[in-house]
Design an enzyme around this catalytic site. Structure first.
Site, PDB file in Angstrom:
ATOM      1  CB  CYS A 340      -1.001   0.044   1.060  1.00 19.14           C
ATOM      2  SG  CYS A 340      -2.522   1.047   0.916  1.00 19.14           S
ATOM      3  CG  HIS A 436      -3.991  -3.821   3.120  1.00 19.93           C
ATOM      4  ND1 HIS A 436      -2.880  -3.462   3.420  1.00 19.93           N
ATOM      5  CD2 HIS A 436      -4.494  -2.631   2.406  1.00 19.93           C
ATOM      6  CE1 HIS A 436      -2.580  -2.066   3.556  1.00 19.93           C
ATOM      7  NE2 HIS A 436      -3.939  -1.668   2.630  1.00 19.93           N
TER       8      HIS A 436
END
Length: 496
Positions: A340, A436
């Site tokens: 991320c 994720h």
């Protein structure tokens, strides 16, 4: 509206184990056949999870702890389980997520004036859960003893009194002074707040419980509250996701292992539970490296974690000298993964034309991937099912601001409905992704670790999480007065 029993666990302080206790109680009650729902009115954490927004096909954000508690309850997570989520962006300010969606940003002093305005939404979410549940288990935040924050409170007694939910106070004996903490909380509370507490329990006890019988009696003598249990130290709690960065200090003490993974602890680190599946691998150690220490040369893999403020954390990474450590790591043949915000840092440049993160319009990246990121106002929040380029199944979620493009995206990490996601260097030793939960994909994790020369066992990460919750629930059944807790909860009929 369906009438549901309810009970709230509040603590004498932060990190007394409320999240784990609520998760264990949710699993225990679900296994008794009850329709149980977890609820936390207000949470402060950059460890966020994706949850459904009821009545829509969209997703929103809740604290990772409430995702875990929903999993323990054997129900899908809902944004109503954590209606107010504060995501720290600086030492004094946080992004406000209200019922799953970003609702603005506030400095700490400003939020203290604003928070009472969120009580109607908090009660609305609680009512939505109570309508579908037989019992709601509520988790407080911080401590009701923080009486300087009592005005307009929605996290502890302000919510308990507004919704008519009885409270059990949790003390942590592991940190010492638990008798004083419980009796002191009784002393400082307003009489009306104090009347909401129906009993107490002591958490994280080690040794012979008979040695603390006088201690429990002393708390009752000082407070008038009955003891509802003495919960032992629960080793299985270490196998659950950590809710916030308070846990990082103990995660920095990794034991020696043949394969070392290093993770720099950024000031606004987010979603570091992405590393949990690696921490659970035999023969592998994950070391969270605190500021002031170099990245260990023995590390074979460095993971740049997620961040709530990517540009500011990139500057912090450089100020620690970790950028130089990282370049030397790559020159030695090491591997790097960016997750991320960490993915964005690995590129050549990050641009923030809308000043979403602050006053810095753009920043030079680490240059380990040939990509650039532009931060955009619309946040991507969604559950994701994907496959690796080799066809291995991947499942996780995305929570990010920004669009990343560049030549290295020709080598994606994942394919989502045929769309390329992520980017990798030509030699494959550096890659980044917005996905994720990547390491929780068992087959993919085994394949990835094999490329690092590590033979991973046939672990089922989700089954291991289930087993840890079962172990905690069984311990609570032995050490808590569950029938007394249920009787107290019957007094918590929703009056919202």
């Amino acid at each position: 509206m369906r009438r549901a029993a309810a009970i709230m666990l509040q603590g004498t302080g932060s990190d007394v184990g409320k999240t784990v206790l609520v998760a264990g109680l949710c699993r225990l009650l679900a296994d008794r056949g009850l329709a149980v729902r977890p609820f936390k009115p207000q949470n402060m954490s950059n460890n966020a999870a994706v949850a459904a927004i009821p009545g829509t096909e969209a997703f929103g954000e809740i604290g990772r702890g409430q995702w875990l508690q929903a999993f323990a309850s054997r129900v899908p997570p809902s944004i109503h389980m954590n209606p107010v989520l504060l995501k720290p962006q600086s030492s004094t300010g946080s992004q406000i997520v209200l019922q799953g969606r970003v609702a603005g940003r506030a400095e700490g002093r400003d939020y203290q004036r604003l928070k009472a305005n969120f009580l109607p939404k908090v009660r609305e979410s609680f009512a939505a859960l109570a309508e579908e549940a037989e019992i709601v288990v509520v988790e407080g935040a911080g401590s009701p003893a923080e009486i300087n924050l009592r005005a307009g409170d929605i996290a502890n007694m302000g919510f308990a009194r507004a919704a008519g939910v009885p409270v059990v106070l949790v003390g942590d004996i592991d940190r010492g002074g638990v008798i004083a903490a419980l009796a002191g909380t009784h002393l400082v509370l307003d009489p009306a707040d104090r009347a909401m507490i129906r009993g107490f329990l002591v958490n994280k006890f080690r040794g012979d419980p008979s040695l603390f019988a006088d201690g429990l009696a002393a708390v009752t003598r000082f407070t008038g509250w009955p003891s509802l249990g003495l919960v032992p130290h629960l080793p299985a709690a270490a196998r659950l996701p950590a809710e916030d960065s308070v846990a990082l200090e103990r995660l920095g003490r990794a034991e020696a292992a043949p394969l070392l993974v290093a993770v720099p602890v950024l000031p606004r680190i987010a979603n570091f539970d992405d590393l949990d599946p690696l921490r659970a691998e035999p023969g592998l150690a994950v070391r969270f490296v605190p500021p002031g220490e170099p990245l260990p040369e023995a590390a074979r893999l460095v993971v740049i974690p997620g961040s709530k403020s990517t540009i500011a954390d990139l500057a912090a990474l450089r100020s620690e000298g970790w950028d130089r450590d990282l370049r030397r790591h790559v020159e030695r043949g090491g591997h790097v993964v960016g997750l991320c915000g960490g993915y964005q840092m690995l590129g050549r440049r990050i641009r923030d034309p809308h000043r979403i993160e602050g006053d810095v319009a753009e920043a030079e990246g680490l240059g380990l991937l040939d990509v650039e990121t532009v931060l955009e106002p619309d946040k991507t929040v969604r559950e994701t099912r994907a496959v690796s380029p080799a066809g291995l199944p991947l499942e996780g979620y995305e929570i990010h601001l920004g669009r990343t493009e560049g030549p290295d995206r020709a080598r994606p990490v994942a394919l989502i409905d045929g769309r390329a996601e992520g980017a990798a260097s030509a030699d494959g030793r550096v890659f980044g992704t917005y996905l994720h939960g990547l390491f929780a994909a068992d087959a993919w994790r085994r394949d990835f670790l094999a490329r690092l020369g590590h033979t991973a066992g046939p672990r089922d990460h989700r089954a291991a999480l289930d087993a840890a919750l079962d172990e905690i629930a069984a311990a609570l059944a032995r050490h808590l007065d569950v029938e007394a807790l249920l009787a107290i909860a019957q007094d918590g009929i929703n009056t919202a």
